[in-house]
Design an enzyme around this catalytic site. Structure first.
Site, PDB file in Angstrom:
ATOM      1  CD  GLU A  27     -11.997 -11.832   6.318  1.00  0.00           C
ATOM      2  OE1 GLU A  27     -11.182 -11.263   7.470  1.00  0.00           O
ATOM      3  OE2 GLU A  27     -11.710 -10.816   5.186  1.00  0.00           O
ATOM      4  NE  ARG A  63      -3.547  -2.453   1.059  1.00  0.00           N
ATOM      5  CZ  ARG A  63      -3.963  -3.598   0.235  1.00  0.00           C
ATOM      6  NH1 ARG A  63      -3.009  -3.918  -1.213  1.00  0.00           N
ATOM      7  NH2 ARG A  63      -4.751  -5.179   0.454  1.00  0.00           N
ATOM      8  CE  LYS A 101     -13.019  -7.998   7.546  1.00  0.00           C
ATOM      9  NZ  LYS A 101     -12.493  -7.084   8.151  1.00  0.00           N
TER      10      LYS A 101
HETATM   11  P1  13P Z   1     -10.717  -5.505   2.940  1.00  0.00           P
HETATM   12  O1  13P Z   1     -12.253  -4.561   3.632  1.00  0.00           O
HETATM   13  O2  13P Z   1      -9.282  -4.799   1.948  1.00  0.00           O
HETATM   14  O3  13P Z   1     -10.220  -6.450   1.891  1.00  0.00           O
HETATM   15  O4  13P Z   1     -10.068  -6.044   3.784  1.00  0.00           O
HETATM   16  C1  13P Z   1     -10.680  -6.682   5.436  1.00  0.00           C
HETATM   17  C2  13P Z   1     -10.078  -7.570   5.687  1.00  0.00           C
HETATM   18  O5  13P Z   1     -10.207  -6.947   6.867  1.00  0.00           O
HETATM   19  C3  13P Z   1      -9.479  -8.563   5.114  1.00  0.00           C
HETATM   20  O6  13P Z   1      -8.934 -10.091   5.931  1.00  0.00           O
END
Ligand code: 13P
Length: 339
Positions: A177, A33, A219
């Site tokens: 997630e 980034r 998530k």
């Molecule tokens: P992004 O919103 O950039 O996908 O990142 C969220 C995240 O925590 C990915 O593990």
């Protein structure tokens, strides 16, 4: 396990009009980034960058919690205050990414398994001492040809369930997630089919590992076509398919859902979240846990210069506010472009 505490923290993470800032980029990812904005990635620049976000107005108004990386949870601000204290002072919860990344899975070419379970109970207890009240683990599922395979999905969802149980034993709320990537040219319908299989497998594993669902936050990705797909989807289509997915795969005991942005651009991620919440009340609050879609504008405005901090904070505040509105279905184009 203190179920009351876990439930309270999980509900606070999805409080109305608020969402989670995913600032847990590994040093390798944040370097990418920073390369994009011409900033050298050092311990100090990483600290300065995170510090200005944690000191912004948005932290009080639209951010319920921040996911940190191991380096950041131990870092102090320029004036010596621990960064964790800045987050707490803003009324937000500190969280920690605990997986150690997705690695090639033996005998499953093109698929990965997320690692990080070894020694996790001990690390979790140390993170609690450092102030973490929730954690994150990301499983990565790629759609390509006849993939994902059942074997790779099961292994990844089982690891998520093991992680979630270890979190709860340490009184830390697990963000679970399972990310189905946007990479590829697959259709929205194919994403729906795969994500539904992934979430149904996830909840089977969470049940069999005796995880307390009321003390978790999901998530997920939204149901979207692959980024190279010929046919794009409108926010209304994304919303209808994503809610159908949740109704078919997410138990109502789950206290809240907070999306990843996964490569959607800033306004797209906001518009889609808004369209989902425009469809009325659901069994779960549905909000954001964005990394890129919350930070991209602020990173660009900052570009590593102290003189740009106020402008970068303004960019961050705006994005957080827009997503806070979208979490209530109250975002508009007019709000988006108002200065
Ligand atoms: P992004 O919103 O950039 O996908 O990142 C969220 C995240 O925590 C990915 O593990």
């Amino acid at each position: 396990m203190n179920q009351d505490q876990l439930s309270k923290v999980a509900l606070a993470m999805v409080a109305r009009g608020k969402g989670i800032l995913a600032a847990d980029e590994s040093n390798a990812t944040i370097k990418k980034r920073f390369d994009g904005i011409g900033v050298e990635s050092t311990e100090t620049t990483r600290r300065d960058y995170r510090e200005f976000m944690f000191r912004s107005q948005a932290m009080r108004e639209n951010i319920s919690g921040v996911i940190l990386y191991d380096e950041t949870i131990r870092q102090n601000a320029k004036d010596g205050t621990p960064l964790v204290k800045l987050i707490e002072a803003a009324g937000a919860l500190p969280g920690i990414k605990v997986d150690t990344g997705a690695h090639p899975m033996p005998f499953f070419p093109g698929e990965t398994i997320t690692e990080g379970l070894d020694g996790l109970p001990k690390r979790m207890a140390a993170y609690y001492e450092l102030g973490a009240r929730f954690a994150k683990w990301r499983a990565v599922i790629r759609i390509a040809g006849d993939k994902p395979t059942g074997g790779a999905v099961r292994a990844n969802m089982q690891a998520l369930a093991r992680y979630a149980a270890i979190c709860q034993q340490a009184n830390i709320v697990p963000i679970v997630e399972p990310e189905v990537l946007m990479d590829g040219a697959h259709s929205l319908e194919r994403n729906f089919e795969v994500t539904r299989y992934v979430l149904q497998t996830l909840y089977q594993e969470l049940f069999s590992h005796r995880v307390f669902l009321e003390g978790t936050v999901l998530k997920p990705n939204m149901v979207v076509p692959g980024e190279d797909a010929a046919k794009k989807a409108t926010p209304e289509e994304v919303a209808a398919w994503t809610l159908r997915l949740f109704r078919e795969a997410v138990p109502v005991a789950v206290p809240g859902i907070a999306f990843l942005s996964g490569g959607q651009d800033d306004v797209e991620a906001t518009a889609n979240l808004n369209a989902i919440n425009r469809l009325g009340a659901q069994p779960w609050p549905i909000t954001f846990s964005y990394g890129r879609a919350l930070q991209a504008a602020a990173q660009k405005a900052w570009s590593g210069k102290e003189a740009n901090v106020a402008a970068a904070q303004a960019a961050f505040n705006h994005r957080a506010k827009m997503n806070g509105l979208a979490a209530m279905g109250e975002w508009t184009e007019t709000a988006e472009t108002a200065v």
